[in-house]
Design a protein around this motif. Structure first.
Motif, PDB file in Angstrom:
ATOM      1  N   SER A 109      -4.819   1.272  -3.837  1.00  0.00           N
ATOM      2  CA  SER A 109      -5.946   1.666  -2.710  1.00  0.00           C
ATOM      3  C   SER A 109      -6.837   2.304  -2.681  1.00  0.00           C
ATOM      4  O   SER A 109      -8.741   1.895  -2.846  1.00  0.00           O
ATOM      5  CB  SER A 109      -5.823   2.143  -1.099  1.00  0.00           C
ATOM      6  N   LYS A 110      -6.945   3.661  -3.210  1.00  0.00           N
ATOM      7  CA  LYS A 110      -7.810   4.422  -4.152  1.00  0.00           C
ATOM      8  C   LYS A 110      -8.745   3.929  -5.308  1.00  0.00           C
ATOM      9  O   LYS A 110      -9.811   4.386  -5.891  1.00  0.00           O
ATOM     10  CB  LYS A 110      -7.803   5.859  -4.227  1.00  0.00           C
ATOM     11  N   ASN A 128      -5.792  14.671  -1.001  1.00  0.00           N
ATOM     12  CA  ASN A 128      -7.229  14.633  -0.113  1.00  0.00           C
ATOM     13  C   ASN A 128      -6.496  15.531   1.588  1.00  0.00           C
ATOM     14  O   ASN A 128      -5.714  14.883   1.587  1.00  0.00           O
ATOM     15  CB  ASN A 128      -6.091  12.536   0.447  1.00  0.00           C
ATOM     16  N   GLY A 132       0.786  -0.676   0.012  1.00  0.00           N
ATOM     17  CA  GLY A 132       0.206  -0.338  -0.234  1.00  0.00           C
ATOM     18  C   GLY A 132       0.940   1.490  -0.091  1.00  0.00           C
ATOM     19  O   GLY A 132       2.313   0.666   0.480  1.00  0.00           O
ATOM     20  N   CYS A 133       0.174   2.042  -0.098  1.00  0.00           N
ATOM     21  CA  CYS A 133       1.024   3.415  -0.402  1.00  0.00           C
ATOM     22  C   CYS A 133       1.365   3.799   0.971  1.00  0.00           C
ATOM     23  O   CYS A 133       2.282   4.326   1.384  1.00  0.00           O
ATOM     24  CB  CYS A 133      -0.275   4.689  -0.878  1.00  0.00           C
ATOM     25  N   GLN A 134       0.746   3.486   2.040  1.00  0.00           N
ATOM     26  CA  GLN A 134       0.760   4.021   3.547  1.00  0.00           C
ATOM     27  C   GLN A 134       2.514   3.331   3.655  1.00  0.00           C
ATOM     28  O   GLN A 134       2.780   4.142   4.419  1.00  0.00           O
ATOM     29  CB  GLN A 134      -0.086   3.587   4.723  1.00  0.00           C
ATOM     30  N   PHE A 157      -3.445  13.675   4.800  1.00  0.00           N
ATOM     31  CA  PHE A 157      -4.173  13.305   5.748  1.00  0.00           C
ATOM     32  C   PHE A 157      -2.985  12.782   6.415  1.00  0.00           C
ATOM     33  O   PHE A 157      -2.005  12.553   7.080  1.00  0.00           O
ATOM     34  CB  PHE A 157      -3.244  12.075   4.065  1.00  0.00           C
ATOM     35  N   ILE A 185       0.564  16.284  -1.375  1.00  0.00           N
ATOM     36  CA  ILE A 185      -0.357  15.119  -2.326  1.00  0.00           C
ATOM     37  C   ILE A 185      -0.815  16.229  -3.452  1.00  0.00           C
ATOM     38  O   ILE A 185      -2.180  17.021  -3.425  1.00  0.00           O
ATOM     39  CB  ILE A 185      -1.989  14.914  -1.299  1.00  0.00           C
ATOM     40  N   ILE A 204      -1.775   9.168  -4.485  1.00  0.00           N
ATOM     41  CA  ILE A 204      -2.243   8.238  -4.733  1.00  0.00           C
ATOM     42  C   ILE A 204      -3.816   8.917  -5.143  1.00  0.00           C
ATOM     43  O   ILE A 204      -4.491   7.055  -5.772  1.00  0.00           O
ATOM     44  CB  ILE A 204      -2.840   7.360  -3.261  1.00  0.00           C
ATOM     45  N   LEU A 227      -1.347   0.545   6.712  1.00  0.00           N
ATOM     46  CA  LEU A 227      -2.522   0.574   7.806  1.00  0.00           C
ATOM     47  C   LEU A 227      -3.208  -0.348   8.450  1.00  0.00           C
ATOM     48  O   LEU A 227      -3.823  -0.434   9.424  1.00  0.00           O
ATOM     49  CB  LEU A 227      -3.137   0.696   6.062  1.00  0.00           C
ATOM     50  N   ARG A 273      -3.335  -4.213  -0.477  1.00  0.00           N
ATOM     51  CA  ARG A 273      -2.714  -3.759  -0.060  1.00  0.00           C
ATOM     52  C   ARG A 273      -0.994  -3.596  -0.497  1.00  0.00           C
ATOM     53  O   ARG A 273      -0.466  -4.047  -0.407  1.00  0.00           O
ATOM     54  CB  ARG A 273      -2.396  -4.933   0.528  1.00  0.00           C
ATOM     55  N   ASP A 287       2.520  12.388  -2.864  1.00  0.00           N
ATOM     56  CA  ASP A 287       1.545  10.933  -2.761  1.00  0.00           C
ATOM     57  C   ASP A 287       0.727  11.444  -3.720  1.00  0.00           C
ATOM     58  O   ASP A 287       0.260  12.089  -3.753  1.00  0.00           O
ATOM     59  CB  ASP A 287       1.069  11.021  -0.998  1.00  0.00           C
ATOM     60  N   SER A 309      -0.455   3.938  -4.739  1.00  0.00           N
ATOM     61  CA  SER A 309      -1.086   2.392  -4.673  1.00  0.00           C
ATOM     62  C   SER A 309      -2.692   1.955  -5.780  1.00  0.00           C
ATOM     63  O   SER A 309      -2.533   3.256  -6.529  1.00  0.00           O
ATOM     64  CB  SER A 309      -1.358   1.735  -2.867  1.00  0.00           C
ATOM     65  N   LEU A 324       4.879   5.817   2.228  1.00  0.00           N
ATOM     66  CA  LEU A 324       5.427   7.169   2.360  1.00  0.00           C
ATOM     67  C   LEU A 324       6.212   6.853   3.774  1.00  0.00           C
ATOM     68  O   LEU A 324       7.188   7.033   4.173  1.00  0.00           O
ATOM     69  CB  LEU A 324       4.302   7.649   2.737  1.00  0.00           C
TER      70      LEU A 324
HETATM   71  C1  LIG Z   1      -3.761  10.805   1.131  1.00  0.00           C
HETATM   72  C2  LIG Z   1      -3.368   8.720   1.114  1.00  0.00           C
HETATM   73  N1  LIG Z   1      -1.919   8.393   1.205  1.00  0.00           N
HETATM   74  C3  LIG Z   1      -1.857   7.831   1.212  1.00  0.00           C
HETATM   75  C4  LIG Z   1      -2.795   6.284   1.840  1.00  0.00           C
HETATM   76  C5  LIG Z   1      -2.721   5.160   1.898  1.00  0.00           C
HETATM   77  O1  LIG Z   1      -3.273   4.376   1.476  1.00  0.00           O
HETATM   78  P1  LIG Z   1      -3.270   2.690   1.485  1.00  0.00           P
HETATM   79  O2  LIG Z   1      -4.132   2.174   1.548  1.00  0.00           O
HETATM   80  O3  LIG Z   1      -2.490   2.427  -0.463  1.00  0.00           O
HETATM   81  O4  LIG Z   1      -2.281   2.429   2.147  1.00  0.00           O
HETATM   82  C6  LIG Z   1      -4.556   6.653   1.689  1.00  0.00           C
HETATM   83  C7  LIG Z   1      -5.410   6.128   2.109  1.00  0.00           C
HETATM   84  O5  LIG Z   1      -6.107   6.223   3.204  1.00  0.00           O
HETATM   85  C8  LIG Z   1      -4.592   8.635   1.137  1.00  0.00           C
HETATM   86  O6  LIG Z   1      -5.791   8.948   1.981  1.00  0.00           O
END
Ligand SMILES: Cc1ncc(COP(=O)(O)O)c(C=O)c1O
Ligand SMILES: Cc1ncc(COP(=O)(O)O)c(C=O)c1O
Lengths: 473, 473
Positions: free
Chosen positions: A312-313, A252, A176-178, A202, A247, A282, B342, A320, A280, A310, A181
């Motif tokens: 994820s969105k 976001n 995932g992006c988390q 975020f 971002i 995402i 996450l 993940r 970021d 990622s 990051l």
């Molecule tokens: C701006 C931003 N960055 C990163 C994430 C993390 O996303 P991921 O589910 O890919 O780890 C989110 C998820 O809510 C997000 O909104």
């Protein structure tokens, strides 16, 4: 679609993007015709369509002018966060938000997940099943190092849409992006360092900043243009900022797209003050208009941008599956990924690579963006209809989040508590600040279908906000 | 199996576990019969079977004695690592090892993955498919917080087999055991702290120690009893050790099981010197005999043991599914997991919970352990047959790793290079040391079927080792 409908649609998107700001005169019909190489009548018809859609108005003998897209609600102001580095401490609230699942009995209007019920995701399920059957050996083994080449090749192709030319070897797959990051921060900083961020921001990345024992400096950010570069430069003069995290494409929670010229200026600043940038992206692929905006990374000749993203969105957070294009920090990121979790699950990588390669991702993206844009307008409509008059609201260019600034005096935490008996939840604004700002703000998601239940919930939200407003008087 | 065959099997396992050490006399036939409540003739028959199997020998008029299980090879000695805290720096070698995939063209004898071709894994594929179809909403969403309750409940049941009584709320799901170890270290330490480990030790956790800017103190470890407690106590007197990390049940790479009395002593030391223990139990469920050994965690009345594990060695590493039972550090671990990634993918959690609940995990474990034990004996046989005479070799009680100490003077890195033209790889011993020790050692995996190709590879390994030995003379 006829040609003029299509052209009108293009213009509409450009207006929404801010190419033609509110109040500005559109090029004359003749000029536009020459400019774009379309016939006079096509321009005429499409200007008329825009007028019908309430996007422009005509002044007699003068031409067409861009109208404010929303008649009543105005945008929130430039944010005014704390002007010094702070430590973050709101984990309990973040946990509470992330643990509220939408269910039959609870409507989580603040949650960040996409709509995963679109039929365009069906092929992904099929591809997962096929890979489990046919690639079981690979599915059962862990993809070490950078991750599966097959997926990295597809990611490289996707990134070209934002103007990036990256080699597959320079992509690191993450959970995932988390994770992207979190590892990027780790690669760039030592405990005690200062990280600047756009604000509101975020909460997940702020928790990563906190847990790496870093200090965060929130930079004032505008709901239409993003981070204030003068404010950033002031901060850079004053503090030894190691990293800027932001971002820029479909922010976001604010929904803006950073203007191109700001991106260039930002990179010049990065060079001048020698800091790294964590971009970021995402939500970058969810920007409604075509083509999607360029990324900061696409301008990054010095390899100082770490591009994190990622699926994820755009597909589903349950995969993940994310990545980072870490520029010059590539070797470090591979090591940190190994330390963090050895490698990534193969199944999502195999299935998503197929999903992109076979054209399903584009289709899915196109459909979901159309829906999100339509849902934005409906949600905006409801917000204007049901929330207190002075409420300000963002005008997102992608994604599925609205940022609301309620009249001062309304505390969105308290509001959330008042909503609980109605089985409704929102994301309180202060989650998006390192210093507890934005207490009168909140984030709403319009990812899910705009059902009657949602309208009802917004109505209740409005009523409860009104009540709090009266109490605060 | 007849009763006496079964009883002989039990005794065999107890001998291999060390309940009846080499050279010791077994209880007399009469005594054993009373002790175990089986008939005289059952004991007689089973002693005879053990004799046939070359596990015991009879002395006229005296009784039956435990034979050395291996006639030629002896165990490696107590390890002698560096006696001071060191920094770790062998990432390139670790990366090279982990990136060598077994393929048609390369036989990676050093890799750590289990055999995933057992038919007992088929139901897992089916359960994955079913969950993708029937639980798509959940599969597409990310499990936040602790992870899926359904899985945590099954994990709690599994942990009872090692004597643990843990509440599902006290389990944190992670992306494999590596994430569990990495987060545990992070929760317990500050940069500069000293972590003690058994030695040789798993390279992944050492990389985590390195990346958290910690120093590592390797404690001498015996291939049959594990970490030397006198050596540990000496180290505790001398250094401010924050954490001890070790793999007490079916150690990787040595294969020993720490004796029960040592576990109790270790916990007493932890109390006396106030340090935390990271117990890596990733191979605990693969111990060949029944019941599996108790975990340190099961004796942990003070909540100072963080129990880390995963399904990577028992089911498949590609699931990236692990957990930590963090004792008193529970809240911290949940936060660190959020920061790190996450949450965890839902599909593996759903499918594995079903797999355990429906009894497939037990079946799979039983089958694979039988195979691994048989493969151990075959591999031991080959090692004794083909490697230089003075080679010492471990006698693993679980898992699928052999640890070989070649004659001094043979460098296993060099050996690995000599093997490359034959498309064979081993895991060089110094990967398992923080200070570059064990250069004459190597790890072999016997996870995969003992094919002719494997025998051939061991033969080549032996020849190359012999060559290096001659050169070093
Ligand atoms: C701006 C931003 N960055 C990163 C994430 C993390 O996303 P991921 O589910 O890919 O780890 C989110 C998820 O809510 C997000 O909104
Ligand atoms: C002893 C030990 N601990 C932890 C790990 C990490 O395993 P996982 O794949 O669950 O992250 C391994 C894997 O090789 C291992 O051998």
């Amino acid at each position: 679609m006829t040609l003029y409908q299509q052209f009108a649609e293009e213009l509409k998107q450009q207006i929404q993007q801010g190419y033609y700001p509110v109040g500005q005169k559109l090029p004359s019909i003749r000029a536009m015709s020459q400019l774009r190489g379309v016939s006079i009548s096509t321009v005429q018809e499409s200007y008329r369509l825009l007028e019908d859609a309430d996007l422009v108005y005509s002044k007699h003998k003068s031409g067409y002018y861009v109208k404010s897209p929303l008649k009543t609600a105005s945008l929130p102001e430039l944010s005014q966060p704390e002007q010094r580095p702070v430590l973050i401490d709101n984990w309990q609230e973040v946990l509470a938000l992330t643990m509220t699942e939408s269910s039959q009995h609870f409507l989580a209007l603040g949650r960040g997940s996409p709509d995963t019920s679109f039929s365009t995701l069906k092929p992904l399920q099929r591809l997962m099943n096929e890979n489990i059957k046919q690639q079981s050996k690979q599915v059962f083994s862990c993809a070490k190092g950078n991750g599966l080449l097959k997926l990295r090749e597809q990611i490289v192709r996707l990134m070209q849409h934002s103007g990036c030319q990256v080699h597959p070897d320079n992509i690191q797959i993450t959970a995932g992006c988390q994770e992207a990051l979190s590892l990027s921060l780790k690669a760039l900083t030592q405990p005690g360092d200062i990280v600047a961020i756009d604000s509101p921001s975020f909460y997940g990345s702020m928790q990563a900043i906190q847990s790496n024992q870093l200090k965060v400096l929130e930079i004032p950010t505008h709901p239409q243009n993003g981070i204030s570069l003068p404010a950033l430069e002031l901060a850079l003069e004053q503090w030894p900022i190691k990293v800027l995290q932001l971002i820029p494409s479909s922010n976001n929670p604010l929904g803006y797209i950073m203007p191109e010229k700001n991106k260039l200026k930002l990179l010049a600043l990065a060079e001048k003050y020698d800091f790294a940038i964590i971009e970021d992206d995402i939500l970058g692929d969810t920007v409604y208009h075509y083509p999607r905006p360029r990324s900061l990374k696409s301008y990054d000749s010095q390899q100082r941008v770490l591009f994190c993203s990622s699926f994820s969105k755009t597909i589903a957070p349950g995969l993940r599956l994310g990545w980072v294009a870490p520029g010059r920090y590539s070797t470090m990121l591979t090591h940190l990924k190994f330390v963090s979790s050895l490698g990534s699950a193969s199944l999502p990588q195999l299935a998503v690579a197929d999903f992109i390669e076979q054209g399903y991702y584009d289709k899915h993206l196109r459909l979901s963006k159309q829906h999100y844009q339509a849902r934005r307008d409906i949600m905006l409509h409801w917000v204007q209809r049901y929330l207190p008059e002075q409420t300000k609201v963002s005008f997102p260019q992608g994604g599925y989040f609205l940022w609301l600034a309620l009249p001062e005096g309304i505390d969105s935490f308290q509001l959330n508590q008042h909503l609980r008996p109605y089985h409704i939840g929102i994301a309180a604004g202060s989650l998006f600040s390192a210093s507890g700002k934005y207490r009168n703000c909140l984030r709403l998601s319009y990812a899910n279908p705009p059902t009657e239940a949602v309208e009802q919930a917004i109505k209740i939200l409005g009523q409860q906000a009104q009540l709090l407003l009266q109490q605060s008087d």
